[in-house]
Design an enzyme around this catalytic site. Structure first.
Site, short mmCIF file in Angstrom:
data_model
loop_
_atom_site.label_atom_id
_atom_site.label_comp_id
_atom_site.label_asym_id
_atom_site.label_seq_id
_atom_site.Cartn_x
_atom_site.Cartn_y
_atom_site.Cartn_z
N GLU A 189 -2.78 -1.74 -3.26
CA GLU A 189 -3.82 -0.82 -2.76
C GLU A 189 -3.54 0.50 -2.42
OE1 GLU A 189 -4.93 -3.27 0.32
OE2 GLU A 189 -3.70 -2.38 1.89
N HIS A 216 -7.93 -6.33 7.44
CA HIS A 216 -7.72 -5.41 8.43
C HIS A 216 -8.03 -6.00 9.76
CE1 HIS A 216 -7.01 -1.47 10.40
NE2 HIS A 216 -6.57 -0.86 9.13
N ASP A 217 -7.11 -6.06 10.54
CA ASP A 217 -6.92 -6.69 11.80
C ASP A 217 -7.29 -8.03 11.84
OD1 ASP A 217 -5.89 -4.16 12.88
OD2 ASP A 217 -8.12 -3.36 13.36
N HIS A 240 0.98 -1.25 0.01
CA HIS A 240 0.04 0.10 0.02
C HIS A 240 1.02 1.17 -0.06
CE1 HIS A 240 -3.79 1.82 1.53
NE2 HIS A 240 -3.10 2.83 1.06
#
Length: 252
Positions: A70, A205-206, A43
């Site tokens: 991304e 995410h997480d 990213h």
């Protein structure tokens, strides 16, 4: 099996804490792939605080698994503030030069510590549609970073996306709490809508070794997860090879 894509931003962040090329992002990518990772995610942000444009070019030239870049498609070219680091050419220019297998578009800004919400396509859909069309003309699969909103997911299909990546922060935050089932049900509904309208489903995410198994076995048609922060910590504790194997075990 759901594909595992390893996000290498934190490896780059460690490297950038010193004036050095160690640890090498490229070497870590190769090790992850050798250990069984199905893809590599990066990213690049305009401030290049972790992954840099040059990392994207190097990775694109060497990896043979799926490469996922991304970022915010509206991020402009930016002059580098660090000696020896090349300028950021703009997110879309990076994609044009690398042509990754997948591009995940994310509505983040430099002021955010990390991505923390999906697109509002009622607001940004008209701006995104021509960008999505350009990416598909380049032969790049397009995924949009989205919250688990059925209305928004249907709009993602309407503007031409191939996939969505569900932002799983709220699920991870609720895991093990009294709110877990209610939040997870929102993601299950979102996955059903994505399947219904013909969108592929990614998530990230997480996600970690504690919460991934339940998520993977609850949502429908999960094609890919992207994991970076937890992976980096787990790799320190377990060793990289064992860490990759543990995440792949969760996804089988």
């Amino acid at each position: 099996m759901t594909a595992l894509s390893i996000n290498l931003n934190k490896i780059a962040l460690i490297r950038n804490s010193r004036d050095t090329e160690y640890p090498s992002v490229a070497i870590h990518a190769a090790r992850c792939i050798a250990s069984g990772a199905n893809g590599i995610t990066v990213h690049p942000r305009p401030d290049q605080r972790h992954i840099r444009a040059d990392d994207c070019y190097e990775l694109a030239s060497m990896i043979e698994v799926e490469f996922n870049i991304e970022g915010n498609p509206f991020a402009p070219a930016t002059k580098s503030a660090r000696p020896g680091v090349s300028d950021y050419p703009g997110f879309m220019e990076i994609i044009r030069l690398t042509k990754p297998a997948q591009c995940t578009l994310v509505p983040d800004t430099n002021s955010q510590l990390t991505s923390d919400h999906g697109f509002d396509l009622q607001q940004d859909g008209d701006r995104l549609a021509p960008i999505i069309a350009e990416l598909k003309n380049l032969g790049v699969r397009v995924s949009l970073f989205m919250d688990p909103s059925p209305t928004q997911i249907r709009l993602a299909k309407d503007i031409g996306a191939d996939r969505i990546e569900l932002y799983t922060g709220p699920y991870a935050e609720s895991f093990g709490s009294q709110h877990q089932d209610n939040i997870l049900n929102q993601f299950i509904e979102a996955s059903d809508v994505a399947y219904e309208v013909g969108l592929g489903l990614n998530a990230g995410h997480d996600l970690n070794l504690h919460n991934l198994f339940l998520f993977k076995n609850s949502v429908r048609n999960l094609l890919e997860v992207s994991i970076g922060h937890a992976f980096t910590i787990d790799a320190i504790e377990m060793g990289l090879d064992n860490c990759i194997k543990s995440y792949l075990s969760c996804l089988r």
